[in-house]
Design a protein around this motif. Structure first.
Motif, mmCIF file in Angstrom:
data_model
loop_
_atom_site.group_PDB
_atom_site.id
_atom_site.type_symbol
_atom_site.label_atom_id
_atom_site.label_comp_id
_atom_site.label_asym_id
_atom_site.label_seq_id
_atom_site.Cartn_x
_atom_site.Cartn_y
_atom_site.Cartn_z
ATOM 1 N N LEU A 1 0.465 -2.954 0.043
ATOM 2 C CA LEU A 1 -0.555 -3.306 1.041
ATOM 3 C C LEU A 1 -1.648 -2.255 1.098
ATOM 4 O O LEU A 1 -2.842 -2.570 1.204
ATOM 5 C CB LEU A 1 0.094 -3.482 2.415
ATOM 6 C CG LEU A 1 0.973 -4.728 2.599
ATOM 7 C CD1 LEU A 1 1.667 -4.677 3.948
ATOM 8 C CD2 LEU A 1 0.137 -5.997 2.479
ATOM 9 N N LYS B 1 -5.338 -3.715 -0.323
ATOM 10 C CA LYS B 1 -6.195 -4.196 0.759
ATOM 11 C C LYS B 1 -7.662 -3.903 0.432
ATOM 12 O O LYS B 1 -7.996 -2.899 -0.196
ATOM 13 C CB LYS B 1 -5.822 -3.551 2.085
ATOM 14 C CG LYS B 1 -6.135 -2.063 2.178
ATOM 15 C CD LYS B 1 -5.813 -1.525 3.561
ATOM 16 C CE LYS B 1 -6.201 -0.041 3.676
ATOM 17 N NZ LYS B 1 -5.942 0.494 5.018
ATOM 18 N N ASN C 1 -6.818 -8.980 5.421
ATOM 19 C CA ASN C 1 -8.004 -8.845 4.576
ATOM 20 C C ASN C 1 -7.940 -9.845 3.415
ATOM 21 O O ASN C 1 -7.932 -11.040 3.629
ATOM 22 C CB ASN C 1 -8.158 -7.402 4.100
ATOM 23 C CG ASN C 1 -8.352 -6.431 5.253
ATOM 24 O OD1 ASN C 1 -8.909 -6.781 6.286
ATOM 25 N ND2 ASN C 1 -7.879 -5.220 5.080
#
Length: 225
Positions: A94, A98, A121
């Motif tokens: 992550l 992102k 996102n």
């Protein structure tokens, strides 16, 4: 049926393999879900130096079927395995993915009462997928990021995918399989602690699983009966 004719257990591999092979010898036939010759998927696991007479290689097995779907996901991340390593890798992925330009689908591999889908996102996060959903997701992805368990390897071989493996730390089989496939320039292997976004730029020196023919002649296979 097994792909572990040799059982990797660290310093006791010779002993665990001997015990396992002694059991296999008691059967008329032992099916190994792999290719007999190279390139193959299991390496030394399924191809011992001293051949067993009752072994039959049947090709990789998978619950999935290859589909000619449009690519809708740049990176599909499939998480699995024991804690805390699963969560450690999830947090790292992550953080690394992102706000990137690629579309990402992340399957957390956590079975709960209800499927949950959230957005972070550019990342679409599932707590889990059904088999049918996962089949579609893999077929419609450009690149798969996952652990290097043998079932996953067979699935990706059946679907002819490009992938990046991040083996679970401390799991001898996953570490061996990912290293083998990386050395053979099929799929790159990245250590969990060293993984970064730059590792997902596909290296054209690797072939992926696209050139492996995983079709099984079931009529010939079941002629044993």
């Amino acid at each position: 049926m097994t792909h572990q004719l040799n059982v990797l257990s660290g310093k006791t591999t010779w002993l665990s393999s001997k015990w396992h092979q002694d059991i296999i010898k008691k059967f008329h036939k032992c099916w190994v879900p792999d290719f007999k010759n190279t390139p193959n998927l299991s390496g030394d696991l399924g191809h011992p130096k001293h051949k067993l007479e009752n072994i039959k290689y049947i090709g990789p097995l998978s619950r999935f079927n290859k589909q000619n779907l449009d690519i809708s996901t740049d990176i599909l991340v499939i998480l699995s395995g024991p804690e805390p390593q699963r969560t450690t890798l999830e947090k790292k992925i992550l953080l690394e993915l992102k706000d990137k330009k690629e579309s990402v689908v992340l399957v957390r591999g956590i079975i709960e009462d209800k499927q949950q889908i959230t957005e972070f996102n550019n990342i679409l996060i599932y707590n889990y997928m059904t088999s049918k959903e996962l089949e579609t997701a893999i077929n419609s992805s450009q690149l798969v990021v996952s652990r290097s368990g043998y079932t996953t390897i067979m699935d990706l071989a059946k679907l002819g995918k490009t992938a990046v493996f991040i083996p679970t730390p401390g799991q001898f089989e996953q570490l061996y399989l990912s290293e083998k496939l990386s050395k053979e320039k099929i799929v790159p292997s990245i250590k969990q602690e060293a993984f970064s976004y730059s590792d997902l730029k596909w290296n054209k020196n690797y072939s992926g699983f696209s050139k492996m023919d995983s079709e099984i002649d079931y009529k010939k296979l079941f002629s044993l009966f």
